[in-house]
Design an enzyme around this catalytic site. Structure first.
Site, PDB file in Angstrom:
ATOM      1  N   SER A  80      -4.502  10.082 -19.389  1.00  0.00           N
ATOM      2  CA  SER A  80      -5.511   9.711 -19.523  1.00  0.00           C
ATOM      3  C   SER A  80      -5.711   8.718 -21.554  1.00  0.00           C
ATOM      4  O   SER A  80      -4.947   8.703 -21.852  1.00  0.00           O
ATOM      5  CB  SER A  80      -6.028  10.797 -19.624  1.00  0.00           C
ATOM      6  OG  SER A  80      -7.754  10.307 -19.935  1.00  0.00           O
ATOM      7  N   ASP A 117      -9.645   1.053   6.651  1.00  0.00           N
ATOM      8  CA  ASP A 117      -8.702   2.180   6.828  1.00  0.00           C
ATOM      9  C   ASP A 117      -9.289   3.580   5.740  1.00  0.00           C
ATOM     10  O   ASP A 117      -8.711   4.464   5.629  1.00  0.00           O
ATOM     11  CB  ASP A 117      -7.436   1.974   6.359  1.00  0.00           C
ATOM     12  CG  ASP A 117      -7.348   1.272   5.168  1.00  0.00           C
ATOM     13  OD1 ASP A 117      -7.965   1.089   3.923  1.00  0.00           O
ATOM     14  OD2 ASP A 117      -6.239   1.145   4.928  1.00  0.00           O
ATOM     15  N   ASP A 120     -11.646   5.512  -9.889  1.00  0.00           N
ATOM     16  CA  ASP A 120     -11.325   6.322 -11.480  1.00  0.00           C
ATOM     17  C   ASP A 120     -12.618   6.669 -11.696  1.00  0.00           C
ATOM     18  O   ASP A 120     -13.219   5.798 -12.435  1.00  0.00           O
ATOM     19  CB  ASP A 120     -10.627   5.957 -12.603  1.00  0.00           C
ATOM     20  CG  ASP A 120     -10.483   6.662 -13.479  1.00  0.00           C
ATOM     21  OD1 ASP A 120     -11.047   7.504 -13.869  1.00  0.00           O
ATOM     22  OD2 ASP A 120      -9.223   6.777 -14.924  1.00  0.00           O
ATOM     23  N   ILE A 162      -9.773   4.031   2.534  1.00  0.00           N
ATOM     24  CA  ILE A 162      -9.383   3.035   1.369  1.00  0.00           C
ATOM     25  C   ILE A 162      -9.705   1.552   0.666  1.00  0.00           C
ATOM     26  O   ILE A 162      -9.796   0.339   1.888  1.00  0.00           O
ATOM     27  CB  ILE A 162      -7.633   3.398   1.802  1.00  0.00           C
ATOM     28  CG1 ILE A 162      -7.475   4.327   1.520  1.00  0.00           C
ATOM     29  CG2 ILE A 162      -7.463   2.630  -0.588  1.00  0.00           C
ATOM     30  CD1 ILE A 162      -5.834   4.441   2.063  1.00  0.00           C
ATOM     31  N   ASP A 213     -11.496  -5.693   2.994  1.00  0.00           N
ATOM     32  CA  ASP A 213     -10.264  -5.409   2.017  1.00  0.00           C
ATOM     33  C   ASP A 213      -9.134  -6.401   3.524  1.00  0.00           C
ATOM     34  O   ASP A 213      -7.863  -5.988   3.270  1.00  0.00           O
ATOM     35  CB  ASP A 213      -9.458  -4.822   1.042  1.00  0.00           C
ATOM     36  CG  ASP A 213      -9.549  -3.364   1.871  1.00  0.00           C
ATOM     37  OD1 ASP A 213      -9.369  -3.281   3.262  1.00  0.00           O
ATOM     38  OD2 ASP A 213      -9.407  -2.206   1.312  1.00  0.00           O
ATOM     39  N   ASP A 267     -14.219  -1.502   2.566  1.00  0.00           N
ATOM     40  CA  ASP A 267     -12.852  -1.121   3.313  1.00  0.00           C
ATOM     41  C   ASP A 267     -12.474  -1.978   3.746  1.00  0.00           C
ATOM     42  O   ASP A 267     -11.891  -2.800   4.306  1.00  0.00           O
ATOM     43  CB  ASP A 267     -13.000   0.310   3.899  1.00  0.00           C
ATOM     44  CG  ASP A 267     -12.645   0.692   4.152  1.00  0.00           C
ATOM     45  OD1 ASP A 267     -11.059   0.106   4.530  1.00  0.00           O
ATOM     46  OD2 ASP A 267     -12.018   1.411   4.998  1.00  0.00           O
ATOM     47  N   HIS A 313      -9.184  10.127 -11.532  1.00  0.00           N
ATOM     48  CA  HIS A 313      -9.208  10.098 -12.624  1.00  0.00           C
ATOM     49  C   HIS A 313      -7.163  10.984 -12.722  1.00  0.00           C
ATOM     50  O   HIS A 313      -7.316  11.632 -12.626  1.00  0.00           O
ATOM     51  CB  HIS A 313      -9.295  10.907 -14.037  1.00  0.00           C
ATOM     52  CG  HIS A 313      -9.116  10.632 -15.305  1.00  0.00           C
ATOM     53  ND1 HIS A 313      -9.292   9.389 -15.750  1.00  0.00           N
ATOM     54  CD2 HIS A 313      -9.208  11.848 -16.160  1.00  0.00           C
ATOM     55  CE1 HIS A 313      -8.727   8.970 -17.517  1.00  0.00           C
ATOM     56  NE2 HIS A 313      -8.757  10.385 -17.765  1.00  0.00           N
ATOM     57  N   VAL A 344      -8.540  -4.513   5.858  1.00  0.00           N
ATOM     58  CA  VAL A 344      -7.935  -3.228   6.750  1.00  0.00           C
ATOM     59  C   VAL A 344      -9.399  -1.952   7.118  1.00  0.00           C
ATOM     60  O   VAL A 344      -8.501  -1.984   5.295  1.00  0.00           O
ATOM     61  CB  VAL A 344      -5.940  -2.656   6.340  1.00  0.00           C
ATOM     62  CG1 VAL A 344      -5.846  -1.821   7.414  1.00  0.00           C
ATOM     63  CG2 VAL A 344      -5.485  -4.022   6.353  1.00  0.00           C
TER      64      VAL A 344
END
Ligand SMILES: *[C@@H]1O[C@H](CO)[C@@H](O)[C@H](O)[C@H]1NC(C)=O
Ligand SMILES: *[C@@H]1O[C@H](CO)[C@@H](O)[C@H](O)[C@H]1NC(C)=O
Ligand SMILES: *[C@@H]1O[C@H](CO)[C@@H](O)[C@H](O)[C@H]1NC(C)=O
Ligand SMILES: *[C@@H]1O[C@H](CO)[C@@H](O)[C@H](O)[C@H]1NC(C)=O
Ligand SMILES: *[C@@H]1O[C@H](CO)[C@@H](O)[C@H](O)[C@H]1NC(C)=O
Ligand SMILES: *[C@@H]1O[C@H](CO)[C@@H](O)[C@H](O)[C@H]1NC(C)=O
Ligand SMILES: *[C@@H]1O[C@H](CO)[C@@H](O)[C@H](O)[C@H]1NC(C)=O
Ligand SMILES: *[C@@H]1O[C@H](CO)[C@@H](O)[C@H](O)[C@H]1NC(C)=O
Ligand SMILES: *[C@@H]1O[C@H](CO)[C@@H](O)[C@H](O)[C@H]1NC(C)=O
Ligand SMILES: *[C@@H]1O[C@H](CO)[C@@H](O)[C@H](O)[C@H]1NC(C)=O
Ligand SMILES: *[C@@H]1O[C@H](CO)[C@@H](O)[C@H](O)[C@H]1NC(C)=O
Length: 547
Positions: free
Chosen positions: A190, A266, A403, A268, A262, A259, A443, A264
């Site tokens: 930061s 998962d 973030d 994420i 992208d 998700d 963050h 996959v």
């Protein structure tokens, strides 16, 4: 044979871990003498020997109140320097008995005026002689009153305290151990990331390697953007206001749409930049008022997900990405005036506009004035990093893609501007500077609970976010998993990091099971799944250019 082996291992140990000279005692007088002989105008606040497994008791430190525990044996010194401008800044220095012959400076966050002892503890765990400065004032992360009518202290915060403390620390290290540190490193996140970038721009000799996380490098823009973003969701009684109870609803919809895109599914979001998100799926159906958005609120959402652009397409700052919703309480806010006021300190105190300045006064002229003043010369926008490259410096920059505090796009902006600036010198960015975007990291640390992404790479602030005694990556303490060790391998051995494997433990408890690991790739590469392996195993992924 046995004898030979034990001699060999003893020899290795002795080489790697020289002891501090026994003739020197860890007292204020010892360090007062060192300072005098180095011509550094400073006094010693304290010096104390900490025994193995001991705690350094932090007192009177609003910004960093936590005490590092289970330290190895070290000498802890605190020094108060008088700058050439007559201001004062202090730094803490841990000098481990089992020194690794290297120096590490750690950064601060926000406007934090306090020595970051907790991150120093993590650094000392590796054997570094480790330093942190209070940046020249005392106060918390959002406190700015110290800066009003005090431009010299802003300069201390901007760069002078970090540079002066680094120079002084190197002198003290040399005197204490009887030899200079062989390598010098920096790690911060930061505003700490900014400190590292500013140091390598202004004083390329200070550090051989810099680990900069989520750097708030564009001080004049990012501080005003924090105000701007809060205005989108203000006031709480307006029809466009999105209550914080909706942030997780929006976050869940974003994961649902982004998700799979992208490649996959998962939990994420690996590539929020390429997600084609349709916010209208959140629109309230007729007669429905719960867990949905009305058109005015969708308009607010569109502002949040778009860059701050002023008249004539003047780009001011990047936007929060899809996948940041879990931490919107910080930057999108809950519609309270108090939150907006707490972000007004940059304009009021660092730009010296005074307490009568409010968010309603924020215009493009405020941004232009900020650039003109550039308080403390803090903005790290000298994109030509060739002096740092030419002295052999290495930079590892990382930023979480979830973030919600500092727009991740600002890191891409920095990276692309450096690439452009050094291109003119014929320098290949990959040879000394790599950017790692960490899918699902917030963050500096942590991940939204519904994303559960691997985020831990032992970057600045990360060990302290888990425990007061943690350093490196437990059970994976190597250059493949630990960004500090990766930086050392690059600087000292020329082994460039082609990926850094991030780790997630169950409940972020490093004693518990590892639930996921995945390689984080140097931009513009991204992690590519091999199609058959366990998605939670790093082996099933490789870094590839996907687009
Ligand atoms: C300290 O200052 C004195 C007098 O100016 C000078 O002779 C000496 O070389 C300086 N020492 C260092 C370590 O800079
Ligand atoms: C380290 O100190 C803690 C208390 O702070 C104690 O519980 C623990 O047993 C000590 N460990 C060792 C190895 O001495
Ligand atoms: C705490 O720190 C402040 C600012 O550095 C100082 O003025 C004050 O005297 C300190 N208090 C104690 C009890 O040390
Ligand atoms: C540093 O010294 C100055 C001058 O004596 C003093 O005002 C200041 O409080 C000191 N700071 C710390 C953190 O001890
Ligand atoms: C600013 O500080 C100076 C001394 O440092 C003082 O004389 C002056 O009154 C201060 N101005 C304001 C507006 O506080
Ligand atoms: C919102 O509240 C403010 C005062 O807190 C009031 O002046 C304003 O009229 C209200 N707006 C609406 C749309 O209710
Ligand atoms: C919405 O509610 C009104 C009044 O309760 C009702 O007359 C109308 O049929 C409802 N519309 C729908 C689409 O459910
Ligand atoms: C926008 O561009 C126009 C045409 O170049 C110029 O006249 C105007 O002053 C610009 N406005 C601002 C706010 O820069
Ligand atoms: C600010 O830093 C730049 C280098 O980035 C330097 O050229 C300039 O002189 C500095 N300005 C001030 C006022 O110190
Ligand atoms: C450099 O390479 C040597 C030999 O492989 C290894 O022992 C050493 O740990 C490496 N140093 C760093 C800092 O990675
Ligand atoms: C994918 O990676 C796994 C390791 O997690 C490995 O066992 C498997 O053979 C790989 N599959 C392919 C197609 O490479």
């Amino acid at each position: 044979m046995l004898f030979a082996i034990s001699l060999l291992s003893l020899g290795t140990l002795a080489l790697a871990r020289p002891s501090a000279p026994r003739s020197l005692s860890c007292t204020a007088a010892t360090f007062e003498a060192f300072l005098a002989s180095s011509n550094i105008t400073a006094t010693v606040n304290s010096a104390q020997a900490i025994a193995a497994n001991g705690t350094f008791e932090v007192t009177n430190n609003t910004a960093y109140p936590s005490s590092p525990t289970k330290l190895q044996a070290l000498c802890a010194v605190e020094v108060n320097v008088t700058s050439e401008a007559g201001t004062h800044y202090s730094f803490g220095l841990f000098l481990p008995d089992a020194w690794n012959n290297r120096f590490l400076a750690v950064g601060n966050g926000g406007y934090a005026g306090g020595i970051n002892y907790i991150d120093m503890g993590a650094g000392a765990g590796y054997g570094f002689a480790v330093m942190s400065t209070d940046t020249g004032h005392s106060g918390g992360f959002q406190e700015t009153a110290w800066a009003y009518n005090n431009t010299e202290s802003i300069t201390d915060w901007g760069w002078r305290a970090m540079h002066g403390s680094t120079v002084a620390s190197k002198a003290l290290i040399n005197a204490w151990y009887g030899s200079a540190s062989e390598y010098n490193y920096f790690s911060g996140c930061s505003v700490g990331g900014r400190q590292g970038l500013r140091a390598l721009q202004l004083f390329p000799e200070d550090f051989d390697g810099v680990s900069a996380g989520a750097p708030a490098w564009w001080t004049t823009h990012n501080q005003l953007w924090a105000v701007k973003t809060l205005t989108y969701n203000y006031p709480a009684n307006a029809s466009h206001f999105i209550p914080s109870s909706m942030f997780n609803v929006i976050g869940a919809e974003v994961i649902k749409q982004c998700d799979p895109q992208d490649g996959v599914t998962d939990t994420i979001i690996s590539d929020p930049f390429r997600c084609n998100f349709n916010p209208l799926t959140l629109l309230c159906a007729p007669n429905v008022t719960e867990s949905c958005l009305i058109p005015d609120q969708i308009e607010t959402l569109n502002k949040i997900y778009n860059d701050w652009v002023e008249t004539n397409q003047t780009y001011v700052f990047s936007h929060l990405l899809l996948g940041t919703e879990a931490s919107w309480n910080n930057d999108v806010g809950t519609g309270s005036l108090a939150t907006l006021e707490s972000q007004s300190g940059f304009a009021q105190d660092l730009m010296q506009l005074g307490d009568s300045w409010t968010f309603e006064d924020l215009t493009i002229e405020t941004v232009e004035l900020a650039d003109e003043i550039n308080p403390g010369n803090a903005t790290a926008d000298d994109f030509d990093l060739s002096p740092f490259y030419n002295r052999g410096g290495k930079l590892i920059h990382h930023h979480g893609l979830s973030d919600g505090t500092l727009a991740t796009g600002s890191s891409l902006y920095f990276y692309t501007h450096v690439v452009r600036a050094i291109w003119e010198h014929g320098i290949d960015v990959d040879d000394f500077y790599r950017l790692f975007l960490i899918p699902g990291m917030e963050h500096c640390q942590s991940t939204p609970s519904n994303m559960n992404a691997p985020w831990y790479i032992a970057g600045a602030n990360q060990p302290a976010s888990i425990s007061t005694s943690l350093h490196s990556v437990p059970c994976f303490s190597d250059a493949k998993h630990d960004v500090i060790l990766a930086l050392m391998a690059w600087v000292e051995n020329g082994t460039a990091p082609d990926s850094i494997i991030a780790t997630k433990w169950v409940d972020d408890n490093t004693q518990a099971e590892v639930s996921r690991q995945r390689p984080i790739c140097p931009y513009p590469k991204e992690a590519k799944y091999n199609g058959t392996g366990d998605v939670d195993s790093a082996d099933s992924w490789e870094c590839a250019t996907l687009y």
